[in-house]
Design a protein around this motif. Structure first.
Motif, PDB file in Angstrom:
ATOM      1  N   GLN A  52       0.656  -1.267  -0.091  1.00  0.00           N
ATOM      2  CA  GLN A  52       0.062  -0.116  -0.008  1.00  0.00           C
ATOM      3  C   GLN A  52       0.918   1.383  -0.071  1.00  0.00           C
ATOM      4  N   SER A  53       2.201   1.109   0.150  1.00  0.00           N
ATOM      5  CA  SER A  53       2.966   2.286   0.128  1.00  0.00           C
ATOM      6  C   SER A  53       3.772   2.549  -1.222  1.00  0.00           C
ATOM      7  N   ALA A  54       3.242   1.721  -2.190  1.00  0.00           N
ATOM      8  CA  ALA A  54       3.926   1.623  -3.429  1.00  0.00           C
ATOM      9  C   ALA A  54       3.539   2.858  -4.271  1.00  0.00           C
ATOM     10  N   ILE A  55       4.348   3.679  -4.719  1.00  0.00           N
ATOM     11  CA  ILE A  55       4.101   4.982  -5.827  1.00  0.00           C
ATOM     12  C   ILE A  55       4.689   4.702  -7.067  1.00  0.00           C
ATOM     13  N   LEU A  56       4.025   4.941  -8.218  1.00  0.00           N
ATOM     14  CA  LEU A  56       4.421   5.057  -9.553  1.00  0.00           C
ATOM     15  C   LEU A  56       4.792   6.214 -10.146  1.00  0.00           C
ATOM     16  N   PHE A  57       5.669   6.560 -10.521  1.00  0.00           N
ATOM     17  CA  PHE A  57       5.935   7.927 -11.294  1.00  0.00           C
ATOM     18  C   PHE A  57       6.214   7.682 -12.695  1.00  0.00           C
ATOM     19  N   THR A 159      10.181   6.354 -18.917  1.00  0.00           N
ATOM     20  CA  THR A 159      10.874   6.272 -17.951  1.00  0.00           C
ATOM     21  C   THR A 159       9.955   6.166 -16.775  1.00  0.00           C
ATOM     22  N   ILE A 160       9.967   4.971 -15.992  1.00  0.00           N
ATOM     23  CA  ILE A 160       8.789   5.116 -14.782  1.00  0.00           C
ATOM     24  C   ILE A 160       9.821   4.823 -13.561  1.00  0.00           C
ATOM     25  N   THR A 161       9.491   5.453 -12.469  1.00  0.00           N
ATOM     26  CA  THR A 161      10.013   4.929 -11.296  1.00  0.00           C
ATOM     27  C   THR A 161       9.076   4.279 -10.205  1.00  0.00           C
ATOM     28  N   LEU A 162       9.440   3.483  -9.607  1.00  0.00           N
ATOM     29  CA  LEU A 162       8.491   2.781  -8.561  1.00  0.00           C
ATOM     30  C   LEU A 162       9.434   2.838  -7.300  1.00  0.00           C
ATOM     31  N   ALA A 163       8.457   3.466  -6.397  1.00  0.00           N
ATOM     32  CA  ALA A 163       8.988   3.946  -4.981  1.00  0.00           C
ATOM     33  C   ALA A 163       8.072   3.082  -3.869  1.00  0.00           C
ATOM     34  N   TYR A 164       8.783   2.416  -2.795  1.00  0.00           N
ATOM     35  CA  TYR A 164       7.924   1.933  -1.845  1.00  0.00           C
ATOM     36  C   TYR A 164       8.720   1.531  -0.560  1.00  0.00           C
ATOM     37  N   ILE A 165       8.140   1.366   0.589  1.00  0.00           N
ATOM     38  CA  ILE A 165       8.641   1.041   1.683  1.00  0.00           C
ATOM     39  C   ILE A 165       8.718  -0.322   1.953  1.00  0.00           C
ATOM     40  N   SER A 217       3.464   5.550  10.602  1.00  0.00           N
ATOM     41  CA  SER A 217       2.008   5.087  10.718  1.00  0.00           C
ATOM     42  C   SER A 217       2.017   3.657  10.906  1.00  0.00           C
ATOM     43  N   ALA A 218       0.780   3.259  11.366  1.00  0.00           N
ATOM     44  CA  ALA A 218       0.703   1.767  11.426  1.00  0.00           C
ATOM     45  C   ALA A 218       0.479   1.253   9.974  1.00  0.00           C
ATOM     46  N   ALA A 219      -0.008   1.826   9.110  1.00  0.00           N
ATOM     47  CA  ALA A 219       0.033   1.397   7.825  1.00  0.00           C
ATOM     48  C   ALA A 219       1.295   0.739   7.228  1.00  0.00           C
ATOM     49  N   THR A 220       2.567   1.588   7.454  1.00  0.00           N
ATOM     50  CA  THR A 220       3.926   1.291   7.086  1.00  0.00           C
ATOM     51  C   THR A 220       4.670   0.231   7.912  1.00  0.00           C
ATOM     52  N   ARG A 221       3.653  -0.371   8.993  1.00  0.00           N
ATOM     53  CA  ARG A 221       4.315  -1.573   9.790  1.00  0.00           C
ATOM     54  C   ARG A 221       3.854  -2.863   9.523  1.00  0.00           C
ATOM     55  N   ASP A 222       3.061  -3.014   8.152  1.00  0.00           N
ATOM     56  CA  ASP A 222       2.496  -4.258   7.384  1.00  0.00           C
ATOM     57  C   ASP A 222       3.861  -4.998   7.460  1.00  0.00           C
ATOM     58  N   ASP A 223       3.531  -6.224   7.858  1.00  0.00           N
ATOM     59  CA  ASP A 223       4.596  -7.017   7.747  1.00  0.00           C
ATOM     60  C   ASP A 223       4.290  -8.414   6.964  1.00  0.00           C
TER      61      ASP A 223
END
Length: 480
Positions: A52-57, A159-165, A217-223
């Protein structure tokens, strides 16, 4: 890759098997997209990705999916349940390896198959057994995959960039200091230890680490990534086979053989006139690559100037601080709570450029050495919290045995305590007694005290092989 330190870990060491923090990962790829809605699959993302943290540019995403079906033993069994495979095993009668067709019937509790001999549970005979599959199912991936469904777009080369936690990362700071013989300067070298508990290696990555505490946030603690890996390896091979054990079950195994003797140290030894003379050359510590500090809001980012490989399930160390001479002082200190605590020996300095430092210090442990007549020797270990510029830094590295303290108890309620501090060194030392505001009122303290947050400090210089005395009275709060 940008790694973040787990602030809740405190002074504890990094868990090498399961690092408890996270990293921000971004990757850039140039692809040719057909027009319309397109599904882009990113193979080789971190297995601990938080989807849910993934962002596509570079193109507008419409939907994202974490493909959780990994190529594993359990994944193969689940994919081939009800289908034919080959069972390879050792024939108990002849000892030869044989192969025969089998059909997987169940894998919910035990791996059960049907063969021409009947229905049986695999891995329960005590002999070698394994399953051979005709092919790898298209639904299973050997690498973690994140897929992105784009919106309607014109297509072409973009050119695409993927960013995530991703969870399962951590980093720590470790300092190595060498104290000068006079105790007034410190040669300081800082190491950044980056830990990865992930199954994916990131080759030649631009890597950085962030020092300081951030809101998470609690959302980025998803394991879920760790859970998926655990589920993929949860095919039990030894549970619930009957009969359990054998005639040797419960017997204590023989003790392991003694370890081999340690190898000889790489130094020259000479025996002469009953004396052993040991000579060695000190290896100078020089950092070939040093991380560069940058501002990141209220935090500090340490960027490694060259690409590095952060390998799967590994640790990597890079220097981030090299200072030849940090000016400060060695102090002997006791903390007062009616009576003095054992005396600590510490090195104190102000984190300023005119003192030879002037850079933020991330929290971490410090190992201190000191130059002496016979070379450099270990004198203690210390730890420090995050320290900003212009802050005072104290590295309490040892309990003093060359400066002692003796307490004379008061003869009456109105009589004072008397402390006798003895300096056994052939040089003068700085001694401090800290009086914390813990409900007691201290009266009759000599001289002017130094005011610090939450405490007052009595400070004196004790000449070589001399003593100092401190007397005070204690007023205790009355119970209501």
């Amino acid at each position: 890759m940008t790694l973040y330190r787990d602030p809740d870990r405190g002074d504890g060491a990094i868990d090498r098997n399961r690092p408890s923090s996270f990293a921000l990962i971004s990757e850039t790829r140039t692809v040719t997209l057909p027009p319309g809605e397109v599904t882009v699959r990113f193979e080789g993302v971190a297995s601990g990705i938080v989807p849910q943290s993934a962002i596509l540019f570079g193109t507008d995403p419409r939907e994202r999916n974490r493909d959780a079906a990994l190529l594993s033993q359990k994944g193969l069994v689940d994919a081939f349940t009800g289908q034919s495979v080959i069972l390879r095993r050792t024939d108990p009668a002849t000892g030869r390896t044989v192969e025969e067709p089998a059909t997987i019937r169940s894998a919910s509790d035990r791996l059960v198959v049907t063969t021409p001999r009947g229905t049986e549970a695999v891995y329960c005979s005590g002999l070698n057994q394994t399953l051979i599959y005709p092919q790898a199912p298209a639904t299973l991936s050997a690498k973690p995959v994140l897929s992105m469904l784009t919106k309607d777009q014109p297509g072409g080369r973009v050119t695409i960039t993927l960013a995530y936690i991703a969870t399962g990362f951590d980093w720590d700071a470790t300092y190595v200091g060498t104290l000068a013989p006079d105790g007034k300067t410190l040669e300081l070298l800082g190491w950044m230890t980056m830990a990865s508990g992930d199954d994916t290696s990131f080759v030649e990555a631009t890597t950085a680490a962030v020092a300081g505490r951030i809101n998470r946030s609690a959302a980025t603690r998803d394991d879920s990534g760790s859970r998926i890996k655990a589920e993929a390896s949860s095919l039990y091979k030894q549970a619930q086979c009957w009969p359990m054990g054998n005639t040797s079950s419960g017997l204590n195994p023989p003790p392991p053989p003694p370890p081999p003797p340690p190898p000889a140290a790489p130094m020259m030894m000479e025996m002469a006139a009953g004396n052993i003379v040991v000579t060695a050359r000190r290896r100078e510590e020089k950092a070939a690559v040093v991380a560069e500090a940058e501002g990141l809001g209220d935090l500090k980012l340490y960027r490694i100037p060259v690409p590095v490989t952060v390998a799967a399930r590994s640790q990597k160390q890079v220097a981030f601080l090299v200072k030849d001479a940090v000016r400060g002082e060695t102090v002997y200190r006791t903390v007062m709570d009616e009576r003095p605590s054992p005396i600590d020996k510490l090195f104190r300095f102000r984190n300023r450029k005119d003192n030879g430092l002037g850079d933020p210090l991330p929290a971490g442990k410090a190992v201190l050495y000191q130059e002496g007549e016979y070379g450099r020797g270990l004198i203690g270990e210390a730890s420090t919290p995050d320290k900003a510029m212009n802050e005072e830094v104290e590295l309490a590295f040892a309990r003093a045995n060359d400066v002692t303290i003796e307490t004379q108890e008061p003869a009456s309620a109105k009589a004072p305590y008397v402390l006798t501090i003895r300096n056994a060194n052939p040089f003068a030392v700085t001694f401090e007694a800290e009086f914390h505001n813990l409900g007691h009122t201290y009266r009759g303290l000599p001289g002017r005290l130094i005011a610090k947050p939450g405490k007052r400090v009595w400070r004196t210089t004790i000449p070589p092989n001399d003593t100092a005395r401190l007397s005070y009275r204690v007023d205790r709060p009355r119970d209501n």
